[in-house]
Write an enzyme that holds these catalytic residues in place. Structure first.
Site, PDB file in Angstrom:
ATOM      1  N   LYS A 113       0.858  -1.190   0.000  1.00 40.94           N
ATOM      2  CA  LYS A 113       0.000   0.000   0.000  1.00 40.94           C
ATOM      3  C   LYS A 113       0.891   1.236   0.000  1.00 40.94           C
ATOM      4  O   LYS A 113       2.028   1.202   0.487  1.00 40.94           O
ATOM      5  CB  LYS A 113      -0.863   0.001   1.272  1.00 40.94           C
ATOM      6  CG  LYS A 113      -2.081   0.871   1.193  1.00 40.94           C
ATOM      7  CD  LYS A 113      -3.294   0.072   0.782  1.00 40.94           C
ATOM      8  CE  LYS A 113      -4.552   0.891   0.870  1.00 40.94           C
ATOM      9  NZ  LYS A 113      -5.748   0.082   0.644  1.00 40.94           N
TER      10      LYS A 113
ATOM     11  N   GLY B   4     -20.325   6.994   6.910  1.00 39.45           N
ATOM     12  CA  GLY B   4     -19.592   7.467   5.727  1.00 39.45           C
ATOM     13  C   GLY B   4     -20.329   7.040   4.472  1.00 39.45           C
ATOM     14  O   GLY B   4     -20.496   5.843   4.233  1.00 39.45           O
ATOM     15  N   VAL B   5     -20.831   8.031   3.703  1.00 40.18           N
ATOM     16  CA  VAL B   5     -21.501   7.657   2.444  1.00 40.18           C
ATOM     17  C   VAL B   5     -20.703   8.215   1.272  1.00 40.18           C
ATOM     18  O   VAL B   5     -21.184   9.025   0.488  1.00 40.18           O
ATOM     19  CB  VAL B   5     -22.989   8.088   2.358  1.00 40.18           C
ATOM     20  CG1 VAL B   5     -23.900   6.971   2.766  1.00 40.18           C
ATOM     21  CG2 VAL B   5     -23.279   9.332   3.164  1.00 40.18           C
ATOM     22  N   GLY B   6     -19.458   7.771   1.184  1.00 40.17           N
ATOM     23  CA  GLY B   6     -18.571   8.199   0.102  1.00 40.17           C
ATOM     24  C   GLY B   6     -18.683   7.285  -1.101  1.00 40.17           C
ATOM     25  O   GLY B   6     -19.753   6.728  -1.383  1.00 40.17           O
ATOM     26  N   ASN B   7     -17.557   7.118  -1.805  1.00 40.45           N
ATOM     27  CA  ASN B   7     -17.559   6.371  -3.064  1.00 40.45           C
ATOM     28  C   ASN B   7     -18.130   4.960  -2.942  1.00 40.45           C
ATOM     29  O   ASN B   7     -18.953   4.543  -3.751  1.00 40.45           O
ATOM     30  CB  ASN B   7     -16.112   6.263  -3.588  1.00 40.45           C
ATOM     31  CG  ASN B   7     -15.646   7.588  -4.132  1.00 40.45           C
ATOM     32  OD1 ASN B   7     -16.391   8.294  -4.802  1.00 40.45           O
ATOM     33  ND2 ASN B   7     -14.410   7.957  -3.827  1.00 40.45           N
TER      34      ASN B   7
ATOM     35  N   ALA C  90     -19.807   3.535  -0.147  1.00 43.90           N
ATOM     36  CA  ALA C  90     -21.076   3.402   0.567  1.00 43.90           C
ATOM     37  C   ALA C  90     -22.256   3.952  -0.234  1.00 43.90           C
ATOM     38  O   ALA C  90     -23.382   3.496  -0.057  1.00 43.90           O
ATOM     39  CB  ALA C  90     -20.991   4.074   1.923  1.00 43.90           C
ATOM     40  N   TYR C  91     -22.014   4.904  -1.126  1.00 45.44           N
ATOM     41  CA  TYR C  91     -23.112   5.379  -1.963  1.00 45.44           C
ATOM     42  C   TYR C  91     -23.692   4.196  -2.755  1.00 45.44           C
ATOM     43  O   TYR C  91     -24.915   3.993  -2.803  1.00 45.44           O
ATOM     44  CB  TYR C  91     -22.622   6.489  -2.912  1.00 45.44           C
ATOM     45  CG  TYR C  91     -23.648   6.828  -3.966  1.00 45.44           C
ATOM     46  CD1 TYR C  91     -24.756   7.607  -3.642  1.00 45.44           C
ATOM     47  CD2 TYR C  91     -23.538   6.334  -5.263  1.00 45.44           C
ATOM     48  CE1 TYR C  91     -25.728   7.894  -4.590  1.00 45.44           C
ATOM     49  CE2 TYR C  91     -24.503   6.611  -6.221  1.00 45.44           C
ATOM     50  CZ  TYR C  91     -25.594   7.390  -5.876  1.00 45.44           C
ATOM     51  OH  TYR C  91     -26.558   7.645  -6.816  1.00 45.44           O
TER      52      TYR C  91
END
Ligand code: NAI
Ligand code: COI
Length: 367
Positions: free
Chosen positions: A80, A180-183, A185-186
């Site tokens: 990473k 978290g409703v980002g990339n 979780a949307y």
């Protein structure tokens, strides 16, 4: 941190510090283990409070990738990168070009992709300097943004966890609290909404919350309130370390299943939730959809083939639960056992000398 001592304790192979004054690049590439193949893992760009914090994140995330790739059945090791900086302000083309050249210098030992704070556009810039990058634009015959694939895998794994906890894998009517409703979780919320789940969401980004409320009828709560809401399933989809001494006493969910990496602050938190009877779908098993998707690029990307493998996250989660029951251990330990067994088996199978050893990248170079 005593770096060499830490590397020795957890068996890291290599850590690279990369800096480029002109572009402002400050990156740390951590390669944990390449027994199964070249290390594949995303690049995170984040405003770390210190270099120590960035190093710790790179190391933990790299080791997580070794386990994730092994558990997902990929012929890839774990690595990473973290780039220190604000992804909204500090990015520039030269930074990702310089970073691409550092990756090229590793000659295939490390392959990168997106993570928090980096995008397909960033990967496309890296691709100008090296072949050892995935998650690049579909125009280049690649798989693009890995987030929808990750979300689909989490959805599949969540269903397997629901079956374990509630006796049925239907999520209809289940209350899912999403942090978290980002990339990722949307898209997860979209799958859940389509199946008839009821959503409670939170995010520090108000626009992200508003979109989930409007599109999926989600109920919004403040970031600090998400742990204690009445729900069936808690889906951590922001950052790591959120299952800890402060949050565990608040939890009402019977299942924890989300996309965030390194959800357990410390291993003992996995023991505590196990004793509480919470069904925990280990993070690196359930969130492997993205890496499975980008890894398919190494064979010449085929979406159908990748999605078939992502579907199997359901089975992988079931396998973890079966090992946990068989050996009477928490699920996070069972996941480690599953991954370690595969690495050890392959280490033995590949131990004899070959003049021109074959691995996944030799196919890519041949095309
Ligand atoms: N994107 C992918 O394909 C994969 C992502 N992951 C992991 O899943 C998690 C989410 O990834 P993405 O969706 O790509 O990132 P993202 O950055 O698009 O989404 C994260 C969201 O969490 C929100 N957030 C941050 N701190 C918060 C807090 N304290 N409370 C509430 N919300 C908060 C952010 O505002 C953001 O909207 C990360 O841990 C990432 O490492 C794991 C595997 C693959
Ligand atoms: C985002 C993925 C493509 C790879 C990765 O770094 C991960 O799964 O955490």
């Amino acid at each position: 941190m005593e770096l060499f001592k830490y590397m020795e304790t957890y068996d890291y192979e290599q850590v690279l510090f990369c800096q480029d004054k002109e572009s402002g690049l400050k990156a740390i590439i951590a390669i944990h283990d390449t027994t199964l193949g070249p290390a594949l893992g995303g690049t995170r760009m984040w405003m770390y409070n210190s270099e120590e914090e960035a190093l710790e994140d790179a190391l933990r995330l790299a080791r997580g990738m070794t386990y994730k790739n092994a558990a997902a059945g990929l012929n890839l090791g774990g690595g990473k990168t973290v780039i220190i900086g604000d992804p909204r302000k500090d990015k520039n083309e030269a930074m990702f070009r310089a970073f691409g050249r550092f990756i090229q210098g590793l000659n295939g030992r490390y392959i990168t992709a997106e993570d928090v704070g980096t995008t397909v556009a960033d990967m496309d810039i890296i691709y100008q300097e090296t072949d050892y990058v995935t998650g690049i634009s579909p125009e280049f015959g690649s798989s693009g943004n890995p987030s929808p694939a990750t979300a689909y895998g989490v959805y599949r794994g969540m269903k397997a966890a629901a079956k374990e906890a509630f006796g049925s894998d239907s999520l209809e009517g289940k209350v899912v609290a999403v942090q978290g409703v980002g990339n990722v979780a949307y898209h997860l919320c979209r799958h859940l909404h389509e199946e008839g789940a009821k959503l409670i969401v939170t995010d520090i980004n108000k626009e992200a919350v508003a979109r989930a409320v409007e599109e999926f009828g989600a109920k919004a709560v403040d970031p600090n309130d998400i742990y204690g809401v009445e729900c069936d399933i808690f889906a951590p989809c922001a950052l790591g370390g959120i299952i800890n001494d402060q949050t565990i006493p608040q939890l009402k969910a019977k299942v924890i299943a989300g996309s965030a990496n390194n959800q357990l602050k410390e291993p003992r938190h996995g023991d505590i939730i196990h004793e509480m009877g919470i069904v925990y779908a280990p993070d690196y098993v359930i969130n492997a959809g993205g890496v499975i998707n980008v890894a398919d690029e190494l064979y010449g990307y085929n979406r159908e083939r990748a999605m078939k493998k992502i579907e199997q996250i359901y089975d992988n989660i079931e396998k973890v639960f079966a090992i946990a029951k068989r050996d009477n251990i928490p699920t996070y330990v069972a996941a480690d056992r599953m991954a370690e067994e595969r690495i050890e088996t392959m280490r033995k199978a590949r131990s004899q000398f070959l003049q021109n050893g074959h691995h996944i990248l030799s196919r890519r170079r041949a095309r």
